[in-house]
Motif scaffolding. Structure first.
Motif, short mmCIF file in Angstrom:
data_model
loop_
_atom_site.label_atom_id
_atom_site.label_comp_id
_atom_site.label_asym_id
_atom_site.label_seq_id
_atom_site.Cartn_x
_atom_site.Cartn_y
_atom_site.Cartn_z
N UNK A 212 10.65 10.44 -11.23
CA UNK A 212 9.95 9.23 -10.80
C UNK A 212 8.89 9.69 -9.80
N UNK A 213 7.63 9.44 -10.13
CA UNK A 213 6.51 9.99 -9.36
C UNK A 213 5.69 8.84 -8.80
N UNK A 214 5.33 8.94 -7.53
CA UNK A 214 4.51 7.91 -6.90
C UNK A 214 3.14 8.48 -6.57
N UNK A 215 2.16 7.58 -6.51
CA UNK A 215 0.80 7.96 -6.12
C UNK A 215 0.67 7.84 -4.61
N UNK A 216 0.30 8.94 -3.94
CA UNK A 216 0.17 8.90 -2.48
C UNK A 216 -1.29 8.92 -2.03
N UNK A 217 -2.20 9.18 -2.97
CA UNK A 217 -3.63 9.08 -2.70
C UNK A 217 -4.34 9.02 -4.04
N UNK A 218 -5.65 8.99 -4.01
CA UNK A 218 -6.40 8.93 -5.27
C UNK A 218 -6.30 10.22 -6.07
N UNK A 219 -5.92 11.31 -5.42
CA UNK A 219 -5.89 12.60 -6.10
C UNK A 219 -4.52 13.28 -6.08
N UNK A 220 -3.59 12.77 -5.30
CA UNK A 220 -2.31 13.44 -5.13
C UNK A 220 -1.15 12.51 -5.49
N UNK A 221 -0.04 13.11 -5.92
CA UNK A 221 1.16 12.35 -6.25
C UNK A 221 2.38 13.09 -5.72
N UNK A 222 3.48 12.36 -5.58
CA UNK A 222 4.70 12.93 -5.00
C UNK A 222 5.88 12.61 -5.90
N UNK A 223 6.74 13.61 -6.14
CA UNK A 223 7.96 13.41 -6.94
C UNK A 223 9.01 12.79 -6.02
N UNK A 224 9.24 11.49 -6.16
CA UNK A 224 10.20 10.80 -5.31
C UNK A 224 11.64 11.08 -5.74
N UNK A 225 11.87 11.12 -7.05
CA UNK A 225 13.23 11.32 -7.58
C UNK A 225 13.14 12.31 -8.73
N UNK A 226 14.07 13.26 -8.77
CA UNK A 226 14.16 14.21 -9.88
C UNK A 226 15.63 14.32 -10.28
N UNK A 227 15.86 14.31 -11.57
CA UNK A 227 17.21 14.48 -12.11
C UNK A 227 17.15 15.47 -13.27
N UNK A 228 18.21 16.27 -13.43
CA UNK A 228 18.26 17.23 -14.52
C UNK A 228 17.88 18.62 -14.05
N UNK A 229 17.28 19.39 -14.94
CA UNK A 229 16.93 20.77 -14.63
C UNK A 229 15.90 20.85 -13.50
N UNK A 230 16.11 21.80 -12.59
CA UNK A 230 15.18 22.09 -11.50
C UNK A 230 14.97 20.89 -10.57
N UNK A 231 15.94 19.99 -10.52
CA UNK A 231 15.78 18.77 -9.72
C UNK A 231 15.60 19.11 -8.23
N UNK A 232 16.34 20.11 -7.74
CA UNK A 232 16.24 20.45 -6.31
C UNK A 232 14.84 20.95 -5.97
N UNK A 233 14.25 21.75 -6.86
CA UNK A 233 12.92 22.28 -6.59
C UNK A 233 11.84 21.21 -6.68
N UNK A 234 12.06 20.22 -7.54
CA UNK A 234 11.01 19.24 -7.80
C UNK A 234 11.03 18.06 -6.84
N UNK A 235 12.20 17.72 -6.31
CA UNK A 235 12.30 16.56 -5.43
C UNK A 235 11.41 16.75 -4.20
#
Length: 536
Positions: A212-235
């Motif tokens: 689940x990814x949110x928009x934090x600016x016009x050019x950047x986004x943040x991974x708010x929630x990650x589940x499954x493979x590599x979840x710890x690295x992506x969160x």
């Protein structure tokens, strides 16, 4: 006559066998097996045509698993196989290798000479093709072709029924999951609607990773929630939108799915297989996307999968609004209490500390011993630091979210969002007229730097304590993040986050330094001159 009756009985038996299955995968294999038995072929296969007009699935009979592995990847639909795709009419060849459309066989492929192929239609559209080779008598007959066409007609009905059955089972599973998720999300007990959504999507779609990814600016986004493979690295990862599937969905606000073998959602994410990304709204209508990726080589998502995922995302949006409403009610209930605490801190605690500092300074002026005077001066500095931290707490207690454009409020909100990742929330200190002196474009980078830096501490540093200082000193806007974690790795494997921070500093003719601290931990310092404009 007896032979004709026997073959008709074989056809009836084959039709009965085909329609006796309900699961689509079992139906497809039974069709191939029945076709091989019906015409006495040594080898048979059913190729399913994908959206790109090539074969996306190939079910074969007659080859052992070892022999198929030795051949390599299944055919995609070139040569004679492709001719049947482009012109869906029966093809019968006595010698397949002599046909001008033939492109030969790969290494380790068994000898195949005679060939017959017929299309399978479902509701008037070509679903795939039946391919049979190596007739025991040397060549397939016109009668063989007619029998296979009759079997293909029955196969089309069986495939349609299997699809309907599969669709009903899928909808039943999604409906049950949606009811369970709704009951949990709409209750007062859960505060994790996005995590719950990702967990359910992961279960229902056979996905490898759900984000689940949110928009934090016009050019950047943040991974708010990650589940499954590599979840710890992506969160918590902060990524650029440009060049990513998620960025394209943010721009178009339309669902997007890709069935290629390598898909990248961002420069920090690894390669995915079939991927679906659907837009959704967070609390207060904030734009977000739900990204679902399967392993490389897995089956592509269907349109129904995408629609059902979008439905669940819509339910999560409602739950987020309900959660926001509950949060607002709680905030109103606590507003008076927070105001009282802030007033007490300002009117009593800070004044007493300030008075204590003045008294210590007065005492120090009457002491001749330089060592004692130095100790008293150090205590005065400690009191000044405590007053600065208390003022930051007062600022956080008062009027949170009131000024949407305030740099201080945005930084406080960013720290608050990341605080659950720490055993103890990071300490935050402001210095100087940040809101008055910080340009709007620079403010976006400052908030992103704080978010990225604190997120990196949470994910990688294994720190017990962390502190953030943001202030203006000597015409420089300085962000400093300290932690007591494992320190800077000797050979970091990922540099995209650090690269973002370096780029944001260079953009304003500033500097970025990441160093270890004496005694362990890391010091991040990001500084830009206030008088400089954007240079890139």
């Amino acid at each position: 006559m007896a032979d004709i009756e026997a073959r008709l009985r074989s056809l009836l038996a084959a039709n009965a066998a085909v329609v006796s299955q309900l699961e689509l995968s079992a139906v497809l294999r039974r069709i191939v097996e029945s076709a091989v038995e019906l015409v006495g072929a040594r080898y048979g296969a059913l190729g399913v045509i994908g959206p790109d007009g090539m074969l996306e699935e190939f079910i074969h009979v007659g080859l052992s698993t070892e022999a198929a592995d030795a051949i390599g990847p299944p055919p995609r639909g070139r040569g004679v196989l492709g001719a049947l795709i482009h012109d869906p009419h029966p093809i019968r060849l006595e010698h397949i290798g002599r046909d001008p459309r033939s492109v030969g066989f790969p290494r380790n492929h068994p000898r195949m000479d005679s060939f017959v192929g017929v299309p399978i239609r479902v509701r008037g559209e070509v679903f795939g093709n039946l391919y049979l080779t190596e007739h025991p008598d040397g060549a397939f007959t016109e009668e063989d072709t007619e029998l296979l066409e009759a079997l293909a007609a029955t196969a089309g009905i069986a495939i349609d029924n299997a699809r309907l059955y599969e669709d009903s089972v899928r909808r039943e599973r999604w409906a049950a999951a949606a009811a369970e998720m709704s009951a949990a999300m709409f209750s007062d007990e859960t505060g994790r609607p996005l995590q719950l959504l990702a967990d359910k999507i992961l279960q229902l779609t056979d996905a490898a990773t759900v984000l689940v990814i949110s928009s934090i600016s016009e050019t950047m986004m943040c991974v708010d929630v990650a589940r499954g493979q590599h979840a710890d690295d992506l969160t918590g990862a902060v990524l650029p939108m440009a060049g990513s599937l998620a960025g394209r969905v943010f721009d178009s606000w339309q669902p997007l799915q890709v069935s290629g073998d390598t898909v990248e959602l961002g420069d920090e994410l690894m390669a995915w297989g079939p991927t679906a990304v659907v837009p959704m709204l967070g609390a207060a209508g904030a734009p977000m996307v739900l990204a679902v990726g399967r392993p490389v080589g897995a089956a592509r998502f269907t349109e129904k999968d995408v629609d059902l995922a979008a439905d669940l995302a819509a339910q999560a949006t409602i739950a987020l609004e309900l959660a926001r409403g509950r949060s607002d009610r709680q905030a109103l209930a606590l507003m008076d209490e927070r105001g009282r605490i802030a007033r007490d801190l300002h009117d009593h605690v800070i004044q007493r500390l300030f008075g204590a500092g003045l008294s210590i300074q007065a005492v120090a002026g009457r002491i001749a011993d330089p060592s004692a005077k130095g100790e008293l001066a150090a205590q005065v500095d400690a009191l000044d630091a405590a007053i600065a931290e208390i003022r930051t707490v007062i600022f956080a207690l008062r009027e949170r979210h009131v000024a949407a454009g305030s740099v201080r409020h945005r930084i406080v909100d960013a720290i608050s969002e990341l605080s659950p990742s720490f055993a103890e929330a990071p300490r935050l200190v402001f210095q100087g007229p940040l809101d008055l002196r910080t340009p709007a474009d620079v403010a976006d980078d400052v908030v992103a730097v704080v978010r990225e830096g604190v997120s990196n501490v949470a994910r990688h540093a294994q720190a017990r304590e962390a502190s953030v200082s943001v202030g203006i000193t000597d015409e420089m806007l300085i962000v400093e993040i300290l932690d007591d974690g494992v320190g800077v790795p000797e050979a970091p494997t990922r540099r995209s986050g650090v690269g973002n921070l370096e780029h944001r500093a260079a953009r304003w003719n500033g500097e970025f330094v990441l160093t270890g601290r004496d005694g362990g931990g890391t010091r991040l310092r990001w500084a830009v001159p206030l008088a400089q404009g954007e240079t890139t």
